[in-house]
Design an enzyme around this catalytic site. Structure first.
Site, PDB file in Angstrom:
ATOM      1  N   LEU A 109     -15.494 -32.642 -41.846  1.00  0.00           N
ATOM      2  CA  LEU A 109     -14.359 -31.828 -41.394  1.00  0.00           C
ATOM      3  C   LEU A 109     -14.280 -30.504 -42.146  1.00  0.00           C
ATOM      4  O   LEU A 109     -14.402 -30.467 -43.369  1.00  0.00           O
ATOM      5  CB  LEU A 109     -13.050 -32.611 -41.574  1.00  0.00           C
ATOM      6  CG  LEU A 109     -12.958 -33.939 -40.810  1.00  0.00           C
ATOM      7  CD1 LEU A 109     -11.596 -34.584 -41.036  1.00  0.00           C
ATOM      8  CD2 LEU A 109     -13.230 -33.757 -39.319  1.00  0.00           C
ATOM      9  N   GLY A 136     -16.770 -35.696 -37.729  1.00  0.00           N
ATOM     10  CA  GLY A 136     -16.623 -35.670 -39.183  1.00  0.00           C
ATOM     11  C   GLY A 136     -17.193 -34.419 -39.818  1.00  0.00           C
ATOM     12  O   GLY A 136     -17.420 -33.426 -39.134  1.00  0.00           O
ATOM     13  N   GLN A 193     -25.259 -38.969 -27.785  1.00  0.00           N
ATOM     14  CA  GLN A 193     -25.332 -37.564 -27.374  1.00  0.00           C
ATOM     15  C   GLN A 193     -26.430 -36.779 -28.090  1.00  0.00           C
ATOM     16  O   GLN A 193     -26.524 -35.574 -27.922  1.00  0.00           O
ATOM     17  CB  GLN A 193     -23.971 -36.880 -27.563  1.00  0.00           C
ATOM     18  CG  GLN A 193     -23.539 -36.683 -28.999  1.00  0.00           C
ATOM     19  CD  GLN A 193     -22.085 -36.255 -29.095  1.00  0.00           C
ATOM     20  OE1 GLN A 193     -21.170 -36.991 -28.754  1.00  0.00           O
ATOM     21  NE2 GLN A 193     -21.861 -35.026 -29.545  1.00  0.00           N
ATOM     22  N   GLN A 202     -18.748 -28.143 -23.248  1.00  0.00           N
ATOM     23  CA  GLN A 202     -18.156 -29.474 -23.459  1.00  0.00           C
ATOM     24  C   GLN A 202     -16.719 -29.515 -22.955  1.00  0.00           C
ATOM     25  O   GLN A 202     -16.310 -30.448 -22.258  1.00  0.00           O
ATOM     26  CB  GLN A 202     -18.199 -29.794 -24.957  1.00  0.00           C
ATOM     27  CG  GLN A 202     -17.364 -30.979 -25.376  1.00  0.00           C
ATOM     28  CD  GLN A 202     -17.550 -31.316 -26.849  1.00  0.00           C
ATOM     29  OE1 GLN A 202     -18.592 -31.837 -27.223  1.00  0.00           O
ATOM     30  NE2 GLN A 202     -16.570 -31.024 -27.683  1.00  0.00           N
ATOM     31  N   GLY A 242     -11.910 -25.485 -39.226  1.00  0.00           N
ATOM     32  CA  GLY A 242     -11.722 -25.507 -37.765  1.00  0.00           C
ATOM     33  C   GLY A 242     -11.073 -26.814 -37.323  1.00  0.00           C
ATOM     34  O   GLY A 242     -10.070 -26.826 -36.599  1.00  0.00           O
ATOM     35  N   HIS A 243     -11.645 -27.941 -37.803  1.00  0.00           N
ATOM     36  CA  HIS A 243     -11.055 -29.248 -37.478  1.00  0.00           C
ATOM     37  C   HIS A 243      -9.608 -29.309 -37.979  1.00  0.00           C
ATOM     38  O   HIS A 243      -8.730 -29.849 -37.309  1.00  0.00           O
ATOM     39  CB  HIS A 243     -11.837 -30.375 -38.160  1.00  0.00           C
ATOM     40  CG  HIS A 243     -13.261 -30.526 -37.699  1.00  0.00           C
ATOM     41  ND1 HIS A 243     -14.322 -30.339 -38.541  1.00  0.00           N
ATOM     42  CD2 HIS A 243     -13.790 -30.890 -36.506  1.00  0.00           C
ATOM     43  CE1 HIS A 243     -15.461 -30.574 -37.890  1.00  0.00           C
ATOM     44  NE2 HIS A 243     -15.163 -30.900 -36.650  1.00  0.00           N
ATOM     45  N   LYS A 282     -14.974 -23.457 -29.069  1.00  0.00           N
ATOM     46  CA  LYS A 282     -16.324 -23.183 -29.568  1.00  0.00           C
ATOM     47  C   LYS A 282     -17.359 -23.928 -28.713  1.00  0.00           C
ATOM     48  O   LYS A 282     -18.418 -23.417 -28.418  1.00  0.00           O
ATOM     49  CB  LYS A 282     -16.468 -23.625 -31.016  1.00  0.00           C
ATOM     50  CG  LYS A 282     -17.835 -23.288 -31.571  1.00  0.00           C
ATOM     51  CD  LYS A 282     -17.965 -23.699 -33.005  1.00  0.00           C
ATOM     52  CE  LYS A 282     -18.496 -25.100 -33.147  1.00  0.00           C
ATOM     53  NZ  LYS A 282     -19.940 -25.237 -33.045  1.00  0.00           N
TER      54      LYS A 282
HETATM   55  P1  AMP Z   1     -17.356 -31.737 -33.860  1.00  0.00           P
HETATM   56  O1  AMP Z   1     -16.941 -32.519 -35.056  1.00  0.00           O
HETATM   57  O2  AMP Z   1     -18.259 -30.593 -34.178  1.00  0.00           O
HETATM   58  O3  AMP Z   1     -17.808 -32.595 -32.714  1.00  0.00           O
HETATM   59  O4  AMP Z   1     -16.024 -31.034 -33.352  1.00  0.00           O
HETATM   60  C1  AMP Z   1     -14.860 -31.771 -33.075  1.00  0.00           C
HETATM   61  C2  AMP Z   1     -13.896 -30.885 -32.330  1.00  0.00           C
HETATM   62  O5  AMP Z   1     -13.594 -29.736 -33.121  1.00  0.00           O
HETATM   63  C3  AMP Z   1     -14.484 -30.341 -31.009  1.00  0.00           C
HETATM   64  O6  AMP Z   1     -13.467 -30.298 -30.030  1.00  0.00           O
HETATM   65  C4  AMP Z   1     -14.938 -28.958 -31.390  1.00  0.00           C
HETATM   66  O7  AMP Z   1     -14.961 -28.061 -30.308  1.00  0.00           O
HETATM   67  C5  AMP Z   1     -13.873 -28.568 -32.394  1.00  0.00           C
HETATM   68  N1  AMP Z   1     -14.368 -27.527 -33.282  1.00  0.00           N
HETATM   69  C6  AMP Z   1     -15.468 -27.570 -34.077  1.00  0.00           C
HETATM   70  N2  AMP Z   1     -15.631 -26.394 -34.720  1.00  0.00           N
HETATM   71  C7  AMP Z   1     -14.612 -25.595 -34.326  1.00  0.00           C
HETATM   72  C8  AMP Z   1     -14.223 -24.253 -34.627  1.00  0.00           C
HETATM   73  N3  AMP Z   1     -14.924 -23.488 -35.448  1.00  0.00           N
HETATM   74  N4  AMP Z   1     -13.119 -23.762 -34.023  1.00  0.00           N
HETATM   75  C9  AMP Z   1     -12.406 -24.531 -33.155  1.00  0.00           C
HETATM   76  N5  AMP Z   1     -12.720 -25.790 -32.828  1.00  0.00           N
HETATM   77  C10 AMP Z   1     -13.808 -26.318 -33.406  1.00  0.00           C
END
Ligand code: AMP
Length: 286
Positions: free
Chosen positions: A31, A29, A59, A154, A34-35, A150
């Site tokens: 968001l 979330g 985690q 993971q 990037g998301h 990024k």
């Molecule tokens: P998170 O909500 O941070 O767990 O991210 C959810 C998904 O979005 C994960 O697969 C992250 O790698 C991806 N993600 C987060 N930030 C970015 C970004 N700046 N560019 C590309 N993917 C991203």
């Protein structure tokens, strides 16, 4: 848009989808752009798109930022609805971990992939990630799932999980989305409260870019340690007050094992705290 916090209802709708290509975008979330790019890409490659929003307690370590992690569910649902997402899964802890976290069957990725980089500083983190991702796969049963580059460690660990456990989900990687200044977008960036903190965070990409430039300018694959030191002394001067590097390492792009040389098969990864905010980033040496 269908929003479910309940697994039974979600499964009913999922079952009714006769389509081939269901793409899952797992998120925690808050968001950001990037998301949103991950979601738009999912819409390009799939017929139905599911976004999951869950801040996974499994985690986070005991001294980490679980409580401080930004939560903006109302705005997140708006974004998903505006983008035309088909289904959003918003479980709570009780739904995903009805018997708590103590007595849980978990997925443990191999130590060779978790003992270094973020894993060295966040014991149990990747087991928490792998476990929740496998649960989400089992609940939603996507044909594909998208993860950002990024979070490079993971992504590698999830690819390995899917391969080792024969999980029938295709893993798609999406390039890192950055601000105009190069800062990798992250939900945690919301917690950078001052212009100085933002400026310090922006030095991370400058550092990675300078390392890549120095590596590309060398005739033979240079010693990683020498280049890292030179780039750090050029770029990080002045931001030391706000920025505390946790690691800056060169690893093989496929195996994530340390590499003493900067070659076109390597990646440079960095993690740092800016004030109390933990940030990560990485760059390929090409
Ligand atoms: P998170 O909500 O941070 O767990 O991210 C959810 C998904 O979005 C994960 O697969 C992250 O790698 C991806 N993600 C987060 N930030 C970015 C970004 N700046 N560019 C590309 N993917 C991203």
């Amino acid at each position: 848009m269908n929003v479910f916090s309940d697994i039974t209802e979600l499964r009913q709708l999922r079952k009714s989808w006769k389509t081939e290509r269901v793409v899952l975008v797992p998120t925690m979330g808050a968001l950001h752009e990037g998301h949103q790019q991950l979601i738009r890409h999912a819409q390009k490659i799939g017929d139905k798109v599911v976004v999951s929003i869950f801040v996974n307690p499994l985690q986070f370590g005991p001294h980490e930022d679980l409580n401080a992690y930004p939560r903006t569910q109302h705005a997140d649902l708006r974004i998903c609805s505006d983008l035309g997402v088909d289904m959003v899964f918003t479980p709570d802890n009780q739904t995903l971990y009805p018997e708590g976290l103590e007595n849980l069957t978990t997925v443990v990725p191999p130590a060779s992939m978790t003992k270094q980089l973020c894993g060295a500083y966040r014991p149990g983190h990747f087991a928490g990630v792998a476990t929740v991702v496998l649960k989400l796969f089992n609940i939603i049963q996507p044909t594909m799932a998208i993860f950002g580059e990024k979070d490079a460690q993971q992504l590698s660990i999830i690819r390995k999980l899917v391969k080792d456990l024969n999980v029938p989900v295709e893993i798609i990687a999406y390039p890192t989305v950055r601000s105009a200044e190069g800062l990798a977008l992250s939900s945690r960036n919301q917690n950078l409260k001052t212009p100085e903190a933002i400026a310090a965070a922006q030095t991370l990409f400058k550092l990675l870019s300078r390392i890549r430039e120095l590596a590309q300018g060398s005739v033979e694959a240079p010693e990683a340690a020498t280049i890292l030191e030179q780039a750090a002394s050029e770029i990080l001067n002045g931001s030391a007050h706000h920025l505390k590097l946790q690691y800056l390492e060169v690893v093989d792009r496929q195996t994530l094992q340390p590499s003493p040389k900067l070659t076109p098969n390597t990646k440079v990864l960095v993690a740092a705290h800016v004030d109390n905010v933990r940030l990560i980033d990485n760059i390929d040496i090409v």
